[in-house]
Design a protein around this motif. Structure first.
Motif, PDB file in Angstrom:
ATOM      1  N   LEU A 202      62.075 -18.638  18.946  1.00  0.00           N
ATOM      2  CA  LEU A 202      62.836 -18.883  17.714  1.00  0.00           C
ATOM      3  C   LEU A 202      64.067 -19.732  18.007  1.00  0.00           C
ATOM      4  CD1 LEU A 202      62.778 -15.476  15.817  1.00  0.00           C
ATOM      5  CD2 LEU A 202      61.811 -17.637  15.054  1.00  0.00           C
ATOM      6  N   ILE A 203      64.790 -19.383  19.049  1.00  0.00           N
ATOM      7  CA  ILE A 203      66.000 -20.124  19.406  1.00  0.00           C
ATOM      8  C   ILE A 203      65.681 -21.578  19.704  1.00  0.00           C
ATOM      9  CG2 ILE A 203      67.790 -20.370  21.184  1.00  0.00           C
ATOM     10  CD1 ILE A 203      67.692 -17.263  21.414  1.00  0.00           C
ATOM     11  N   GLU A 204      64.613 -21.800  20.452  1.00  0.00           N
ATOM     12  CA  GLU A 204      64.258 -23.154  20.858  1.00  0.00           C
ATOM     13  C   GLU A 204      63.665 -23.995  19.733  1.00  0.00           C
ATOM     14  OE1 GLU A 204      61.654 -22.426  24.154  1.00  0.00           O
ATOM     15  OE2 GLU A 204      63.312 -22.129  25.547  1.00  0.00           O
ATOM     16  N   LEU A 205      62.986 -23.367  18.777  1.00  0.00           N
ATOM     17  CA  LEU A 205      62.247 -24.122  17.772  1.00  0.00           C
ATOM     18  C   LEU A 205      62.979 -24.330  16.450  1.00  0.00           C
ATOM     19  CD1 LEU A 205      58.750 -22.544  18.375  1.00  0.00           C
ATOM     20  CD2 LEU A 205      59.518 -24.811  19.058  1.00  0.00           C
ATOM     21  N   LEU A 206      63.860 -23.412  16.091  1.00  0.00           N
ATOM     22  CA  LEU A 206      64.514 -23.548  14.797  1.00  0.00           C
ATOM     23  C   LEU A 206      65.578 -24.644  14.853  1.00  0.00           C
ATOM     24  CD1 LEU A 206      64.908 -19.848  13.632  1.00  0.00           C
ATOM     25  CD2 LEU A 206      63.220 -21.531  12.882  1.00  0.00           C
ATOM     26  N   PRO A 207      65.596 -25.511  13.847  1.00  0.00           N
ATOM     27  CA  PRO A 207      66.601 -26.580  13.810  1.00  0.00           C
ATOM     28  C   PRO A 207      68.017 -26.014  13.653  1.00  0.00           C
ATOM     29  CG  PRO A 207      64.894 -26.915  12.140  1.00  0.00           C
ATOM     30  CD  PRO A 207      64.660 -25.576  12.743  1.00  0.00           C
ATOM     31  N   ASP A 208      68.998 -26.850  13.933  1.00  0.00           N
ATOM     32  CA  ASP A 208      70.400 -26.422  13.849  1.00  0.00           C
ATOM     33  C   ASP A 208      70.829 -26.059  12.432  1.00  0.00           C
ATOM     34  OD1 ASP A 208      70.687 -26.775  16.549  1.00  0.00           O
ATOM     35  OD2 ASP A 208      71.553 -28.786  16.375  1.00  0.00           O
TER      36      ASP A 208
ATOM     37  N   LEU B 220      56.842 -23.451  10.419  1.00  0.00           N
ATOM     38  CA  LEU B 220      55.731 -22.517  10.595  1.00  0.00           C
ATOM     39  C   LEU B 220      54.772 -23.025  11.664  1.00  0.00           C
ATOM     40  CD1 LEU B 220      54.113 -20.006   9.730  1.00  0.00           C
ATOM     41  CD2 LEU B 220      53.017 -21.448   8.011  1.00  0.00           C
ATOM     42  N   GLN B 221      54.418 -24.292  11.620  1.00  0.00           N
ATOM     43  CA  GLN B 221      53.492 -24.860  12.602  1.00  0.00           C
ATOM     44  C   GLN B 221      54.074 -24.798  14.005  1.00  0.00           C
ATOM     45  OE1 GLN B 221      50.402 -25.563  11.784  1.00  0.00           O
ATOM     46  NE2 GLN B 221      49.945 -25.952  13.917  1.00  0.00           N
ATOM     47  N   SER B 222      55.370 -25.058  14.141  1.00  0.00           N
ATOM     48  CA  SER B 222      56.026 -24.968  15.449  1.00  0.00           C
ATOM     49  C   SER B 222      55.939 -23.552  16.014  1.00  0.00           C
ATOM     50  CB  SER B 222      57.495 -25.380  15.346  1.00  0.00           C
ATOM     51  OG  SER B 222      57.606 -26.728  15.002  1.00  0.00           O
TER      52      SER B 222
ATOM     53  N   GLU C  39      52.463 -22.683  17.284  1.00  0.00           N
ATOM     54  CA  GLU C  39      52.095 -23.354  18.531  1.00  0.00           C
ATOM     55  C   GLU C  39      52.932 -22.895  19.722  1.00  0.00           C
ATOM     56  OE1 GLU C  39      52.530 -27.462  17.484  1.00  0.00           O
ATOM     57  OE2 GLU C  39      50.712 -27.467  16.257  1.00  0.00           O
ATOM     58  N   SER C  40      53.734 -21.850  19.531  1.00  0.00           N
ATOM     59  CA  SER C  40      54.628 -21.379  20.591  1.00  0.00           C
ATOM     60  C   SER C  40      54.291 -19.949  21.007  1.00  0.00           C
ATOM     61  CB  SER C  40      56.078 -21.429  20.097  1.00  0.00           C
ATOM     62  OG  SER C  40      56.291 -20.391  19.163  1.00  0.00           O
ATOM     63  N   ASN C  41      55.073 -19.426  21.954  1.00  0.00           N
ATOM     64  CA  ASN C  41      54.916 -18.029  22.384  1.00  0.00           C
ATOM     65  C   ASN C  41      55.191 -17.045  21.259  1.00  0.00           C
ATOM     66  OD1 ASN C  41      54.362 -18.870  24.951  1.00  0.00           O
ATOM     67  ND2 ASN C  41      56.411 -18.516  25.736  1.00  0.00           N
ATOM     68  N   PHE C  42      55.880 -17.489  20.235  1.00  0.00           N
ATOM     69  CA  PHE C  42      56.176 -16.603  19.114  1.00  0.00           C
ATOM     70  C   PHE C  42      54.896 -16.064  18.484  1.00  0.00           C
ATOM     71  CE2 PHE C  42      57.065 -15.492  14.747  1.00  0.00           C
ATOM     72  CZ  PHE C  42      58.197 -14.725  14.886  1.00  0.00           C
ATOM     73  N   ASN C  43      53.841 -16.854  18.481  1.00  0.00           N
ATOM     74  CA  ASN C  43      52.596 -16.504  17.801  1.00  0.00           C
ATOM     75  C   ASN C  43      51.749 -15.487  18.571  1.00  0.00           C
ATOM     76  OD1 ASN C  43      50.971 -16.908  15.473  1.00  0.00           O
ATOM     77  ND2 ASN C  43      49.542 -18.046  16.730  1.00  0.00           N
TER      78      ASN C  43
ATOM     79  N   LEU D 164      50.164 -15.719  10.493  1.00  0.00           N
ATOM     80  CA  LEU D 164      51.467 -16.202  10.023  1.00  0.00           C
ATOM     81  C   LEU D 164      51.284 -17.177   8.870  1.00  0.00           C
ATOM     82  CD1 LEU D 164      53.470 -16.821  13.319  1.00  0.00           C
ATOM     83  CD2 LEU D 164      53.696 -14.930  11.726  1.00  0.00           C
ATOM     84  N   LYS D 165      52.070 -16.963   7.814  1.00  0.00           N
ATOM     85  CA  LYS D 165      52.036 -17.851   6.646  1.00  0.00           C
ATOM     86  C   LYS D 165      53.430 -17.930   6.064  1.00  0.00           C
ATOM     87  CE  LYS D 165      50.910 -14.054   3.660  1.00  0.00           C
ATOM     88  NZ  LYS D 165      50.017 -13.319   2.865  1.00  0.00           N
ATOM     89  N   THR D 166      53.661 -18.951   5.251  1.00  0.00           N
ATOM     90  CA  THR D 166      54.967 -19.113   4.624  1.00  0.00           C
ATOM     91  C   THR D 166      54.808 -19.116   3.112  1.00  0.00           C
ATOM     92  OG1 THR D 166      56.997 -20.427   4.611  1.00  0.00           O
ATOM     93  CG2 THR D 166      54.931 -21.649   4.667  1.00  0.00           C
ATOM     94  N   GLU D 167      55.860 -18.711   2.436  1.00  0.00           N
ATOM     95  CA  GLU D 167      55.882 -18.734   0.976  1.00  0.00           C
ATOM     96  C   GLU D 167      56.611 -19.983   0.513  1.00  0.00           C
ATOM     97  OE1 GLU D 167      57.764 -15.139  -0.283  1.00  0.00           O
ATOM     98  OE2 GLU D 167      56.186 -13.865   0.532  1.00  0.00           O
ATOM     99  N   ASP D 168      56.592 -20.221  -0.777  1.00  0.00           N
ATOM    100  CA  ASP D 168      57.311 -21.363  -1.333  1.00  0.00           C
ATOM    101  C   ASP D 168      58.810 -21.220  -1.081  1.00  0.00           C
ATOM    102  OD1 ASP D 168      54.990 -22.472  -2.308  1.00  0.00           O
ATOM    103  OD2 ASP D 168      55.199 -21.572  -4.286  1.00  0.00           O
TER     104      ASP D 168
END
Length: 115
Positions: A13-19, A61-63, A66-70, A77-81
């Motif tokens: 999460l730390i590495e993938l989430l934008p600032d 979500l795609q990131s 494709e990472s250890n998070f998954n 895993l899915k996202t809402e609007d």
């Protein structure tokens, strides 16, 4: 022992989430149902451009997929609007990712040497 290893998930999460993203809620119910709520800040957001809001959430979500998070989630895993919110003169977009843990990860037991 069977358990969920959150260390690699939190690092992902730390590495993938934008600032411009802040996690506001993370929840795990009964060791299976997971919910992550996060907000992104946008300057001069075009509220009529739903496609850009959708794509931002899908990219994150795609990131994560494709990472250890998954690990342990499979394809759940899915996202809402996205939901636009205004707080303290800032425009924020709320995203939610949900999923179910499909498997509990097993840690290899190591024999400890006695000193």
């Amino acid at each position: 022992s069977k358990r969920i290893f959150w260390g690699p998930k939190l690092i992902a999460l730390i590495e993938l989430l934008p600032d411009d993203v802040a996690i506001t809620k993370m929840q795990l119910d009964k060791g299976e149902k997971f919910k992550l709520e996060y907000h992104a800040r946008y300057e001069n957001i075009d509220e009529t451009d739903e496609k850009s809001l959708f794509l931002k959430g899908q990219k994150i979500l795609q990131s994560l997929k494709e990472s250890n998070f998954n690990d342990g989630f499979g394809n759940s895993l899915k996202t809402e609007d996205a939901v636009i919110q205004r707080k303290k003169n800032a425009e924020l977009v709320q995203y939610t990712i949900e999923g179910e843990l499909k498997e509990v990860l097993t840690r290899n037991k190591r024999k400890r040497k006695k000193k």
